[in-house]
Scaffold this active site. Sequence first.
Site, PDB file in Angstrom:
ATOM      1  N   ARG A 157      68.177  11.956  25.664  1.00 51.52           N
ATOM      2  CA  ARG A 157      67.007  11.513  24.890  1.00 51.52           C
ATOM      3  C   ARG A 157      67.228  10.179  24.179  1.00 51.52           C
ATOM      4  NH1 ARG A 157      67.132  15.761  19.891  1.00 51.52           N
ATOM      5  NH2 ARG A 157      67.127  17.257  21.579  1.00 51.52           N
TER       6      ARG A 157
ATOM      7  N   ARG B 107      60.002   2.870  23.408  1.00 50.34           N
ATOM      8  CA  ARG B 107      59.224   2.036  24.331  1.00 50.34           C
ATOM      9  C   ARG B 107      59.774   2.075  25.753  1.00 50.34           C
ATOM     10  NH1 ARG B 107      55.901  -2.060  21.926  1.00 50.34           N
ATOM     11  NH2 ARG B 107      54.824  -0.927  20.290  1.00 50.34           N
TER      12      ARG B 107
ATOM     13  N   GLU C 153      80.535  12.287  21.525  1.00 50.98           N
ATOM     14  CA  GLU C 153      80.081  13.631  21.129  1.00 50.98           C
ATOM     15  C   GLU C 153      79.406  14.256  22.328  1.00 50.98           C
ATOM     16  OE1 GLU C 153      77.330  13.914  17.909  1.00 50.98           O
ATOM     17  OE2 GLU C 153      78.660  12.845  16.565  1.00 50.98           O
TER      18      GLU C 153
ATOM     19  N   HIS D 125      72.694   8.287  10.816  1.00 49.11           N
ATOM     20  CA  HIS D 125      71.298   8.104  10.449  1.00 49.11           C
ATOM     21  C   HIS D 125      71.112   7.180   9.243  1.00 49.11           C
ATOM     22  CE1 HIS D 125      67.264   9.302   8.982  1.00 49.11           C
ATOM     23  NE2 HIS D 125      67.018   9.309  10.272  1.00 49.11           N
TER      24      HIS D 125
ATOM     25  N   ARG E 229      73.558  13.421  25.258  1.00 49.46           N
ATOM     26  CA  ARG E 229      72.916  14.743  25.333  1.00 49.46           C
ATOM     27  C   ARG E 229      72.540  15.070  26.765  1.00 49.46           C
ATOM     28  NH1 ARG E 229      70.644  17.558  21.113  1.00 49.46           N
ATOM     29  NH2 ARG E 229      71.265  16.797  19.060  1.00 49.46           N
TER      30      ARG E 229
ATOM     31  N   THR F  77      72.110  17.653  15.613  1.00 56.02           N
ATOM     32  CA  THR F  77      73.019  18.795  15.694  1.00 56.02           C
ATOM     33  C   THR F  77      72.834  19.661  14.450  1.00 56.02           C
ATOM     34  OG1 THR F  77      74.537  17.246  16.755  1.00 56.02           O
ATOM     35  CG2 THR F  77      75.418  19.405  16.163  1.00 56.02           C
TER      36      THR F  77
ATOM     37  N   ASN G 231      77.794   6.114  14.092  1.00 57.82           N
ATOM     38  CA  ASN G 231      77.026   6.727  15.190  1.00 57.82           C
ATOM     39  C   ASN G 231      75.775   5.875  15.456  1.00 57.82           C
ATOM     40  OD1 ASN G 231      74.993   8.283  16.506  1.00 57.82           O
ATOM     41  ND2 ASN G 231      76.173  10.128  16.100  1.00 57.82           N
TER      42      ASN G 231
ATOM     43  N   HIS H 100      76.400  10.258  21.110  1.00 55.95           N
ATOM     44  CA  HIS H 100      76.229  11.634  21.576  1.00 55.95           C
ATOM     45  C   HIS H 100      75.442  11.566  22.884  1.00 55.95           C
ATOM     46  CE1 HIS H 100      74.733  15.997  20.494  1.00 55.95           C
ATOM     47  NE2 HIS H 100      75.196  15.909  21.721  1.00 55.95           N
TER      48      HIS H 100
ATOM     49  N   GLU I 117      85.965  18.259  12.875  1.00 57.62           N
ATOM     50  CA  GLU I 117      85.055  17.493  12.020  1.00 57.62           C
ATOM     51  C   GLU I 117      84.276  18.525  11.218  1.00 57.62           C
ATOM     52  OE1 GLU I 117      82.581  14.483  13.895  1.00 57.62           O
ATOM     53  OE2 GLU I 117      81.124  14.654  12.252  1.00 57.62           O
TER      54      GLU I 117
ATOM     55  N   HIS J 276      70.758   6.401  17.082  1.00 59.14           N
ATOM     56  CA  HIS J 276      69.372   6.099  16.709  1.00 59.14           C
ATOM     57  C   HIS J 276      68.930   4.685  17.063  1.00 59.14           C
ATOM     58  CE1 HIS J 276      68.654  10.006  15.437  1.00 59.14           C
ATOM     59  NE2 HIS J 276      69.449   9.978  14.391  1.00 59.14           N
TER      60      HIS J 276
ATOM     61  N   HIS K  95      77.938  14.297   8.940  1.00 63.77           N
ATOM     62  CA  HIS K  95      76.565  14.795   9.073  1.00 63.77           C
ATOM     63  C   HIS K  95      75.848  14.757   7.732  1.00 63.77           C
ATOM     64  CE1 HIS K  95      73.127  16.626  10.907  1.00 63.77           C
ATOM     65  NE2 HIS K  95      73.747  16.560  12.067  1.00 63.77           N
ATOM     66  N   GLY K  96      74.745  14.027   7.717  1.00 59.57           N
ATOM     67  CA  GLY K  96      73.912  13.970   6.515  1.00 59.57           C
ATOM     68  C   GLY K  96      74.474  13.108   5.405  1.00 59.57           C
TER      69      GLY K  96
HETATM   70  N1  PXP Z   1      78.918  14.123  13.292  1.00 60.12           N
HETATM   71  C1  PXP Z   1      78.334  14.862  14.255  1.00 60.12           C
HETATM   72  C2  PXP Z   1      79.161  15.843  14.996  1.00 60.12           C
HETATM   73  C3  PXP Z   1      76.962  14.685  14.571  1.00 60.12           C
HETATM   74  O1  PXP Z   1      76.399  15.433  15.533  1.00 60.12           O
HETATM   75  C4  PXP Z   1      76.236  13.706  13.877  1.00 60.12           C
HETATM   76  C5  PXP Z   1      74.803  13.472  14.231  1.00 60.12           C
HETATM   77  O2  PXP Z   1      74.685  12.983  15.504  1.00 60.12           O
HETATM   78  C6  PXP Z   1      76.889  12.958  12.901  1.00 60.12           C
HETATM   79  C7  PXP Z   1      78.222  13.201  12.606  1.00 60.12           C
HETATM   80  C8  PXP Z   1      76.193  11.905  12.132  1.00 60.12           C
HETATM   81  O3  PXP Z   1      75.246  12.522  11.319  1.00 60.12           O
HETATM   82  P1  PXP Z   1      74.187  11.617  10.557  1.00 60.12           P
HETATM   83  O4  PXP Z   1      73.383  10.937  11.604  1.00 60.12           O
HETATM   84  O5  PXP Z   1      73.413  12.597   9.743  1.00 60.12           O
HETATM   85  O6  PXP Z   1      74.975  10.650   9.739  1.00 60.12           O
END
Ligand code: PXP
Length: 243
Positions: free
Chosen positions: A48, A17, A69, A212, A44, A100, A6, A42, A150, A9, A189-190
């Site tokens: 953002r 900037r 996403e 992330h 949004r 999310t 992903n 993603h 997921e 970021h 996620h995480g």
């Molecule tokens: N899966 C989904 C559905 C998410 O919304 C996100 C965050 O955008 C991720 C995976 C990735 O999560 P992380 O950035 O914590 O690795």
Amino acid sequence: MILGVNIDHVATLRQARLGIEPEPAMAATLAILGGADGITVHLREDRRHINDRDLNLLREWVPVELNLEMAATREMIGIAVKKLPDLVTIVPEKRAELTTEGGLAVQRNRRQLKDALNRLKGAGLPVSLFINPDAGDIAASAEIGADMVEIHTGYFANSRGDRREKELARVIRAVQQATDAGLKANAGHGLTYVNVSMIAEIREIRGLYIGHSIVSRAVLVGMERAVREMKDLLSQAGGAKES
Ligand code: PXP
């Protein structure tokens, strides 16, 4: 097991900037060179980080799985049907959240999600639902025709000690339930360099979606080289003046 990276970021940093760097499409290229099996963005409602131009650019050339996403809104469904990503992952979206926060309440929003699935699948798009490790939501996802789910690993990632063991067991159970229900099971996620192995040991998982932690590490492992390159430019310029 595939790895979807992903790159939201990277766009977050660009938006700090409101400029042109770092370019998410270049980050995607480098991620693919590093072995990424997929690129996730993603889009949004408030744009953002990733914006429509990023999605267009990525759709044109990303040669691996492009996973979009998005929330199940009319606007996003219209964009997905037009842009045809390789996978759509429907997520819940709140304006004020930093990321999310939880999985979709599939049972409560069955009708709306089924309509979204019908439109997306009618355009030939495979659809995944981002859900909590919850038996009811897994069964409902299968019932309304999702191709994949997921499983949200954030509860596992944010817990410690005994709680973590329990959350890991929930993820393992959820993956099994999804597979038994005929759904492909992804997770994300995480996830970090410290906790990913425990989840990666779950053999039935099709793919992990990580953002992330990978972008954070990229900033750190790239710092030394980035500074050296700037120093080289300074000394070349200084050297030119002296001669
Ligand atoms: N899966 C989904 C559905 C998410 O919304 C996100 C965050 O955008 C991720 C995976 C990735 O999560 P992380 O950035 O914590 O690795």
